[in-house]
Design an enzyme around this catalytic site. Structure first.
Site, mmCIF file in Angstrom:
data_model
loop_
_atom_site.group_PDB
_atom_site.id
_atom_site.type_symbol
_atom_site.label_atom_id
_atom_site.label_comp_id
_atom_site.label_asym_id
_atom_site.label_seq_id
_atom_site.Cartn_x
_atom_site.Cartn_y
_atom_site.Cartn_z
ATOM 1 N N ASP A 1 -0.989 1.870 -7.046
ATOM 2 C CA ASP A 1 -2.329 1.462 -6.562
ATOM 3 C C ASP A 1 -3.132 1.139 -8.138
ATOM 4 O OD1 ASP A 1 -4.759 0.289 -5.675
ATOM 5 O OD2 ASP A 1 -4.580 1.716 -3.837
ATOM 6 N N ASP B 1 -7.198 5.913 1.268
ATOM 7 C CA ASP B 1 -6.630 4.618 1.121
ATOM 8 C C ASP B 1 -5.106 4.774 0.533
ATOM 9 O OD1 ASP B 1 -7.509 6.181 -1.411
ATOM 10 O OD2 ASP B 1 -7.620 4.379 -2.621
ATOM 11 N N THR C 1 -9.677 2.119 -9.630
ATOM 12 C CA THR C 1 -10.478 2.848 -10.652
ATOM 13 C C THR C 1 -9.593 4.191 -11.356
ATOM 14 O OG1 THR C 1 -12.224 2.644 -9.064
ATOM 15 C CG2 THR C 1 -12.472 4.358 -10.995
#
Length: 269
Positions: free
Chosen positions: A142, A122, A145
């Site tokens: 980003d 990612d 998590t």
């Protein structure tokens, strides 16, 4: 039509591209025990709910049952068990081989990490997309998590970045260790000085994360030079408006990067 799937540790984002445009997108919880059959059923239902012809069940002539069908699948996954089931789903129900973003896949971006195999798929997709949209230097933040920072040079090289605990797992740690604190809704409080325990937690978390983001971005720019700062991830809409450094919010940045990488690797007829 291209199906792009970004599987993170907490959530999975699915995007359907018609040509170069994102036609629709869906978000589901990442469950490592889901089988290929379950994943196929979920995706088929999403397509049906949003007006696309179901495509997953094939007839005996091996032609798609509906008019609109998937011609390619691109996957970025940080959960190996899910990656394997997505591969099986693609092969069984689509008759295709999924492009899984992993070592050996052409990205068009040099990876300057000490060990390029350590970089999450990612992160690479985000960097490719940010450079395509805004050029370089660029920083991607980003909010997943983990809160992940990725730096892209002016030449379009992936430089590396920083990884910090994500907003939600930080809250989980706080609530598990502090008996008198409870879970709160993640919204901006009326003021930085909280007038209640709920507002105080909201202030500490939201403005604390914003301060961390701005601080790390400034330190990266001290090394990289002035850069476009792009936010993505489910919680980016919460932090981006409060940040002094974030200039752009792109919630589907990873899907865009997956599409670009798929196009670089797709066989030409």
């Amino acid at each position: 039509m291209l199906l792009c799937i970004d599987t993170g540790n907490t959530q999975t984002v699915i995007g359907l591209f018609d040509g170069g445009a994102l036609a629709d997108h869906w978000r589901i919880a990442t469950v490592a025990d889901r089988t290929a059959d379950e994943l196929a059923l979920m995706i088929q239902q999403f397509l049906g709910f949003h007006g696309f012809d179901p495509f997953l069940v094939r007839n005996r002539s091996d032609e798609p049952a509906g008019g609109a069908h998937i011609t390619g699948v691109a996957i970025a996954s940080g959960v190996p068990r899910v990656t394997a089931e997505l591969r099986r789903m693609t092969e069984r129900y689509l008759g295709l081989h999924a492009l899984v973003l992993e070592p050996g896949v052409r990205t068009g971006m040099p990876i300057l990490y000490d060990n390029p195999k350590e970089v999450g798929a990612d992160r690479i997709a985000d960097a490719v997309a940010a450079f395509d949209l805004y050029g370089g230097p660029a920083i991607v933040v980003d909010f997943g998590t983990a809160t992940v920072f990725d730096a892209v040079s002016a030449k379009g090289e992936y430089m590396g970045g920083a990884i910090a605990p994500g907003i939600e797992i930080s809250l989980d740690a706080l609530f598990s260790r502090a008996a008198w604190l409870r879970r709160v809704e993640l919204v901006e409080p009326p003021s930085v000085i909280g007038r209640s325990t709920v507002e105080s937690i909201q202030s500490g978390v939201i403005y604390g994360v914003t301060g961390m983001v701005d601080g790390i971005c400034r330190r990266i720019m001290d090394e990289l030079g002035e850069a476009a700062v792009v936010a993505t991830g489910r919680l980016s809409a919460l932090i981006a408006p409060l940040s002094a450094c974030i200039q752009h919010e792109e919630p589907w940045l990873t899907l865009h990067g997956l599409r670009l990488i798929y196009e670089k690797n797709a066989p030409t007829s």
